[in-house]
Design an enzyme around this catalytic site. Structure first.
Site, PDB file in Angstrom:
ATOM      1  N   ASP A 249       0.686  -1.345   0.148  1.00 48.48           N
ATOM      2  CA  ASP A 249      -0.053   0.017   0.080  1.00 48.48           C
ATOM      3  C   ASP A 249       0.928   1.233  -0.079  1.00 48.48           C
ATOM      4  OD1 ASP A 249      -3.219   0.478   1.110  1.00 48.48           O
ATOM      5  OD2 ASP A 249      -1.973   2.182   1.306  1.00 48.48           O
TER       6      ASP A 249
ATOM      7  N   ASN B 296     -12.993  -3.150   2.573  1.00 41.92           N
ATOM      8  CA  ASN B 296     -13.927  -2.215   2.592  1.00 41.92           C
ATOM      9  C   ASN B 296     -14.754  -2.398   1.535  1.00 41.92           C
ATOM     10  OD1 ASN B 296     -12.734  -0.996   4.970  1.00 41.92           O
ATOM     11  ND2 ASN B 296     -11.421  -0.005   3.544  1.00 41.92           N
TER      12      ASN B 296
ATOM     13  N   HIS C  21     -12.395  -1.408  -6.859  1.00 46.04           N
ATOM     14  CA  HIS C  21     -11.794  -2.595  -7.225  1.00 46.04           C
ATOM     15  C   HIS C  21     -11.580  -3.355  -6.312  1.00 46.04           C
ATOM     16  CE1 HIS C  21      -9.558  -4.941 -10.589  1.00 46.04           C
ATOM     17  NE2 HIS C  21      -9.303  -5.532  -9.532  1.00 46.04           N
TER      18      HIS C  21
ATOM     19  N   HIS D 289     -10.358  -5.390  -2.974  1.00 50.16           N
ATOM     20  CA  HIS D 289      -9.187  -5.585  -2.514  1.00 50.16           C
ATOM     21  C   HIS D 289      -9.048  -5.857  -1.031  1.00 50.16           C
ATOM     22  CE1 HIS D 289     -10.111  -1.174  -2.450  1.00 50.16           C
ATOM     23  NE2 HIS D 289      -9.433  -1.288  -1.160  1.00 50.16           N
TER      24      HIS D 289
ATOM     25  N   HIS E  99      -7.085  -5.671   2.433  1.00 46.69           N
ATOM     26  CA  HIS E  99      -5.713  -5.069   2.974  1.00 46.69           C
ATOM     27  C   HIS E  99      -5.342  -6.098   4.024  1.00 46.69           C
ATOM     28  CE1 HIS E  99      -6.686  -0.928   2.258  1.00 46.69           C
ATOM     29  NE2 HIS E  99      -8.161  -1.206   2.095  1.00 46.69           N
TER      30      HIS E  99
HETATM   31  P1  AMP Z   1      -9.964   1.501   0.321  1.00 43.87           P
HETATM   32  O1  AMP Z   1     -10.111   2.596   1.102  1.00 43.87           O
HETATM   33  O2  AMP Z   1     -10.223  -0.031   0.926  1.00 43.87           O
HETATM   34  O3  AMP Z   1     -10.435   1.507  -1.087  1.00 43.87           O
HETATM   35  O4  AMP Z   1      -8.251   1.764   0.103  1.00 43.87           O
HETATM   36  C1  AMP Z   1      -7.694   1.929  -0.814  1.00 43.87           C
HETATM   37  C2  AMP Z   1      -6.356   1.731  -0.442  1.00 43.87           C
HETATM   38  O5  AMP Z   1      -5.346   2.025  -1.759  1.00 43.87           O
HETATM   39  C3  AMP Z   1      -5.571   2.847   0.491  1.00 43.87           C
HETATM   40  O6  AMP Z   1      -4.932   2.322   1.689  1.00 43.87           O
HETATM   41  C4  AMP Z   1      -4.511   3.510  -0.582  1.00 43.87           C
HETATM   42  O7  AMP Z   1      -3.288   4.012   0.265  1.00 43.87           O
HETATM   43  C5  AMP Z   1      -4.136   2.588  -1.599  1.00 43.87           C
HETATM   44  N1  AMP Z   1      -3.763   3.176  -2.666  1.00 43.87           N
HETATM   45  C6  AMP Z   1      -4.117   3.988  -3.497  1.00 43.87           C
HETATM   46  N2  AMP Z   1      -3.301   4.287  -4.658  1.00 43.87           N
HETATM   47  C7  AMP Z   1      -2.518   3.334  -4.481  1.00 43.87           C
HETATM   48  C8  AMP Z   1      -1.182   2.943  -5.193  1.00 43.87           C
HETATM   49  N3  AMP Z   1      -0.874   3.611  -6.770  1.00 43.87           N
HETATM   50  N4  AMP Z   1      -0.366   1.951  -4.848  1.00 43.87           N
HETATM   51  C9  AMP Z   1      -0.676   1.352  -3.733  1.00 43.87           C
HETATM   52  N5  AMP Z   1      -1.687   1.612  -2.854  1.00 43.87           N
HETATM   53  C10 AMP Z   1      -2.613   2.639  -3.355  1.00 43.87           C
END
Ligand code: AMP
Length: 106
Positions: free
Chosen positions: A28, A82, A93, A95, A97
């Site tokens: 992340d 989330n 998309h 994912h 964590h």
């Molecule tokens: P969510 O709130 O569950 O949609 O989390 C999205 C996550 O994606 C966040 O923890 C961001 O820090 C992470 N994120 C966004 N852009 C990138 C990126 N280019 N590379 C890695 N992580 C990212």
């Protein structure tokens, strides 16, 4: 375009941990702990509500390869996905964590 699609397509760089035909994992960009990793399917799936049980079966196996590679399978970790507005999902998309590498606060 969602940022994870860009990463999957190789248009946006990432710090990759593990990849196979179906899934990708990478660090992340804004870590919440010493280890903060994301696992995504390469297929465009919006969120956990949209994923099939069959896909989750192979995703579960992939996630366990990731936790094993990171070593958090032995030390423990938190896994979060989330979903939607109330879940404050930022990237549309699916994912997961994986957060750990230290004793997390409650
Ligand atoms: P969510 O709130 O569950 O949609 O989390 C999205 C996550 O994606 C966040 O923890 C961001 O820090 C992470 N994120 C966004 N852009 C990138 C990126 N280019 N590379 C890695 N992580 C990212």
């Amino acid at each position: 375009m969602n940022v994870f699609k860009g990463i999957i397509d190789g248009e946006i760089p990432c710090d990759k941990i593990l990849e196979d035909d179906e899934f990708l994992s990478f660090y992340d960009i804004n870590p919440k702990a010493k280890i903060h990793v994301l696992v995504v399917p390469k297929e465009e799936i919006l969120d956990f509500e949209e994923v099939s049980p069959e896909k989750m079966k192979s995703m579960t196996a992939f996630i366990k390869k990731v936790t094993s590679k990171l070593g958090v399978d032995k030390t423990g970790y938190r896994m979060i996905t989330n979903i939607g507005a109330d879940g404050r999902q930022e990237v549309p998309h699916l994912h997961f964590h994986i957060i750990g590498g230290e004793r997390l606060s409650n």
